[in-house]
Design an enzyme around this catalytic site. Structure first.
Site, PDB file in Angstrom:
ATOM      1  CD  GLU A 140      20.492  43.032   6.811  1.00  0.00           C
ATOM      2  OE1 GLU A 140      19.519  43.740   7.143  1.00  0.00           O
ATOM      3  OE2 GLU A 140      20.656  42.570   5.675  1.00  0.00           O
ATOM      4  N   GLY A 144      25.947  38.708   7.613  1.00  0.00           N
ATOM      5  CA  GLY A 144      24.733  37.912   7.670  1.00  0.00           C
ATOM      6  C   GLY A 144      23.600  38.621   8.376  1.00  0.00           C
ATOM      7  CG  ASP A 286      33.484  42.437  17.728  1.00  0.00           C
ATOM      8  OD1 ASP A 286      33.792  43.612  18.037  1.00  0.00           O
ATOM      9  OD2 ASP A 286      32.581  42.164  16.903  1.00  0.00           O
TER      10      ASP A 286
END
Ligand SMILES: Nc1ncnc2c1ncn2[C@@H]1O[C@H](COP(=O)(O)OP(=O)(O)OP(=O)(O)O)[C@@H](O)[C@H]1O
Length: 567
Positions: A140, A144, A286
Site C-alpha cells: 500500500e 493506491g 524508481d
C-alpha cells in the site's frame, strides 16, 4: 478556309481538329494578343487569311509548338527509370532514417502509438471489477493499494488464459497516477514484455457522480512471492537466489567465486530488463530492490511499479516529481532531464526533439546509478540495511561521488563483511569493480548505458584473462568512450581561447564571456571564429529552451488518458 487547308497536315495529332475548331471560335482578347509577335515574324503577311494561317500554325504545327527536335532527341537518350540515386541524396536519406530510429525512436514510437496500440485494443480481452475477488494485500503506497486476487468466474479465467496466464493475478487500485502506469505498462507490453511483470489490462473505474475521485484498476499476472529486497534480507543471499534462477545448486564450494557468479546473473537480467525499457524511450526512475520481482514462471527478475516512469518519446510524465523519487537510490542529479529542459513539450515537439533531448541529457543513466547501488548492495552485505545505505550515501557524497575515494576512505578500516565485498569486486582483475564504478558516477554522461554494460567483460565467463585480442580492443574502446567529452570540448575551447592572443597568453573567463556577447571585429579572424562558435552554441541552447518553455507553459491535458478504457 485556310485552317481547313491545314486540316490534313495536322490531323495526325490526336484531338488536333477539335483544338483547331475551338481556336477558330476564340474571340480576340488578351490571349489572341499573345499571337501577335508570331504574326509580325511572318513578315507582313497581314491579311485575314494570313493571320488565320499563323493562328492555325500556332496551334497546329506540332514541331513549332512542341519542339519535336527536342522530343526526338530526348527519345534517343537512355530511358529514365524514375529514381536517380545520388550520393548526397543517399546521405540525406540515411541521416533522416538514423535520426528517426535513434533512441528513443521517433519512427517506432509513431508506429506503436497509432498502429499497434489500436490493433491491440481490438483483439485483447477486456475485464471488469466483478471479474476479480480481491485477496491478500501485498502493498500500500500513497498512490493506491495492491492485492493478490483470484478470478471470480470461469469466463474471466478463460480471458486470463487467453493472455497466457494461469492462476492468480495482482490488482492495483490506484489514484490518478494509475493513468500513467497503465500507459507505461501497455507500452512495455508491446515493446519489451519480458522486462516487466506481465500486464493484463488496465481500466478506469466508472463511478457514480460525486462518489469521490476516479480510480484506475491495473491487472498483472501474479509473478511470485519474492522481490529482490525480500531475497536480499535473508542471510542466505545470494544462495537463496541461485536455486531460483538455475533450478539446482551449482557444483561449487560456497565462496566468493560462486557468489560472484550468482550476482553476475542477477545483474545481467536486470540490465537486460533496463535495456529493454531504455531502448523504447522509457526511464523507470524508481529502480530499487523493492521494485524488482522474481518471476517464478520465467525464472528471471522483472521490474515492477512503473508509476514514476517517464516516456521520453512522447513526453509523458516528463516533469520529474521529486516526491516520487526514493532518495536512497536516486542519482545525484535528482532530475532525469537537465533543469534547462524543465517540463514536457507538446507531443509533436517532444517526439521530434526526443533524440536530441535524449542525447543532451542521457536520462537513462538515472536508472543506471540506482542499479549500481543495487549491485553494491548485493556484493556488500553490510549495505543491505536502510540505515547503512543512507550512511553510505552520505559518505559517497562527501567523497564527491567518487567510488575510488570512498574505497580509499573505508578500506583501511574495513570489517570482515566489507572486506568480503571488495574481494568479490576484485575477482578477475577487478572487472566487477570497474563495471560498478562506471555505473555509480556523479555525472550522468560518464555513466555506462545498459547496453554497453551488457557488453562489458564482467559478463564474459572467463573474465579479463579469457578476453581475445578483439575483445581487449573493445574494452579499450569502451574505456575510451567512458571519458567525459564535455571536458574535452571545454579543453578544445580553452585551447582556442588560449591561442587567441599570443602575447597576452590567452583569454580570461571574463574575456570569453565578453566574446559571447560581442559583434565580429575586422582584422581578427581567429577571435571572430571563436566568438561565432560560442554564439551559435549559445543560440542553439537558448532556442531549444525557449521553445520548450513556451510550449510547456500552455496548459497540457493528459490527452493520452482518453485512450484508457472505462470499465
Ligand atoms: N506482478 C506482481 N506479482 C507479484 N507481486 C507483485 C506484482 N506486482 C506487485 N507485487 C507486489 O506488490 C507490492 C507493491 O507493488 P507496487 O510497488 O507496484 O505498488 P506501490 O503502490 O507502488 O507500492 P510502493 O508505493 O510501496 O512502491 C510489491 O512490493 C510486490 O510485493
Amino acid at each position: 478556309m485556310a485552317a481547313s487547308g491545314l486540316g490534313l497536315s495536322t490531323s495526325f495529332l490526336p484531338g488536333h481538329d477539335t483544338l483547331l475548331r475551338r481556336r477558330r471560335r476564340r474571340p480576340a482578347g488578351p490571349a489572341a494578343a499573345s499571337f501577335r509577335p508570331v504574326t509580325a515574324e511572318l513578315g507582313g503577311v497581314a491579311t485575314e487569311l494570313g493571320r488565320n494561317l499563323v493562328e492555325a500554325v500556332g496551334v497546329g504545327l506540332p514541331c513549332t509548338v512542341m519542339q519535336c527536335g527536342d522530343v526526338i532527341y530526348r527519345s534517343t537518350l537512355p530511358q529514365n527509370d524514375g529514381l536517380t540515386i545520388t550520393a548526397p541524396g543517399v546521405a540525406l536519406a540515411l541521416s533522416a532514417v538514423s535520426y528517426l530510429w535513434a533512441t528513443p525512436g521517433v519512427a517506432p514510437g509513431f508506429f506503436d502509438m497509432f498502429v499497434l496500440a489500436f490493433a491491440e485494443r481490438l483483439f485483447r480481452p477486456t475485464f471488469r471489477k466483478d471479474d476479480f475477488v480481491l485477496g491478500k494485500k501485498l502493498g500500500e503506497g500513497a498512490f493506491g493499494v495492491v492485492c493478490k486476487a483470484s478470478l471470480a468466474n470461469p469466463e474471466a479465467a478463460e480471458k486470463v488464459k487467453a493472455n497466457g496466464v494461469m492462476g492468480d493475478v495482482v490488482v492495483k487500485k490506484a489514484t490518478e497516477y494509475g493513468a500513467v502506469e497503465i500507459w507505461m505498462n501497455e507500452r512495455v507490453r508491446r515493446a519489451c514484455a519480458s522486462s516487466c511483470a506481465d500486464f493484463l489490462y488496465g481500466f478506469r473505474e466508472s463511478k457514480a457522480k460525486g462518489k469521490g475521485a476516479e480510480e484506475y484498476w491495473l491487472i498483472w499476472r501474479f509473478e511470485g512471492e519474492d522481490t529482490l529486497y525480500d531475497l536480499m534480507q535473508s542471510k542466505e543471499f545470494p544462495y537463496n537466489v541461485e536455486t531460483k534462477i538455475l533450478g539446482d545448486v551449482q557444483d561449487l564450494p560456497k565462496g566468493i567465486s560462486r557468489e560472484n557468479k550468482i550476482i553476475q546473473t542477477v545483474m545481467r537480467q536486470l540490465l537486460f530488463a533496463l535495456d529493454g525499457l531504455h531502448s523504447t524511450g522509457i526511464v523507470h526512475r524508481d529502480i530499487k530492490p523493492q521494485n524488482v520481482i522474481f518471476s517464478e514462471g520465467s525464472r528471471t527478475f522483472k521490474i515492477i511499479d512503473l508509476g514514476a516512469a517517464a516516456d521520453l518519446r512522447v513526453g509523458i510524465n516528463y516533469i520529474p516529481k521529486e516526491f516520487l523519487l526514493d532518495p536512497r537510490y536516486a542519482a545525484p542529479e535528482q532530475y532525469i532531464m537537465s533543469t534547462q529542459t524543465p517540463s514536457a513539450p507538446s507531443v509533436p515537439v517532444a517526439t521530434t526533439l526526443s533524440p536530441v533531448l535524449w542525447q543532451l541529457n542521457l536520462p537513462d543513466r538515472f536508472d543506471i546509478y540506482s542499479l549500481g547501488l543495487i549491485f553494491l548492495q548485493m556484493a556488500f552485505p553490510s549495505l543491505r540495511t536502510d540505515s547503512n545505505l543512507i550512511q553510505f550515501n552520505r559518505q559517497l557524497k562527501r567523497c564527491d561521488y567518487d567510488l575510488e575515494a570512498w574505497r580509499n576512505l573505508v578500506e583501511p578500516r574495513a570489517n570482515a563483511e566489507l572486506r568480503r565485498g571488495f574481494d568479490i569486486m576484485d575477482l578477475d582483475d577487478g572487472i566487477g569493480w570497474e563495471l560498478l564504478t562506471s555505473m555509480v558516477r556523479y555525472k550522468a554522461r560518464q555513466r555506462i548505458s545498459a547496453k554497453a554494460a551488457l557488453a562489458h567483460p564482467y559478463f564474459n565467463r572467463e573474465g579479463l584473462l579469457g578476453l581475445s585480442v578483439m575483445q581487449n580492443v573493445q574494452l579499450q574502446l569502451f574505456r575510451a568512450t567512458q571519458k567525459d567529452y564535455s571536458e574535452l570540448a571545454r579543453w578544445v575551447v580553452g585551447l582556442m581561447a588560449k591561442s587567441g592572443t599570443e602575447d597576452a597568453g590567452g583569454f580570461t573567463e571574463a574575456q570569453l564571456q565578453e566574446l559571447r556577447e560581442i559583434k565580429p571585429k575586422k582584422g581578427s579572424a581567429q577571435r571572430n571564429v571563436l566568438a561565432s562558435v560560442l554564439r551559435v552554441q549559445r543560440k542553439i541552447v537558448k532556442t531549444i529552451n525557449e521553445s520548450m518553455d513556451e510550449l510547456a507553459s500552455q496548459r497540457k491535458s493528459i490527452w493520452w488518458s482518453r485512450w484508457i478504457p472505462r470499465e
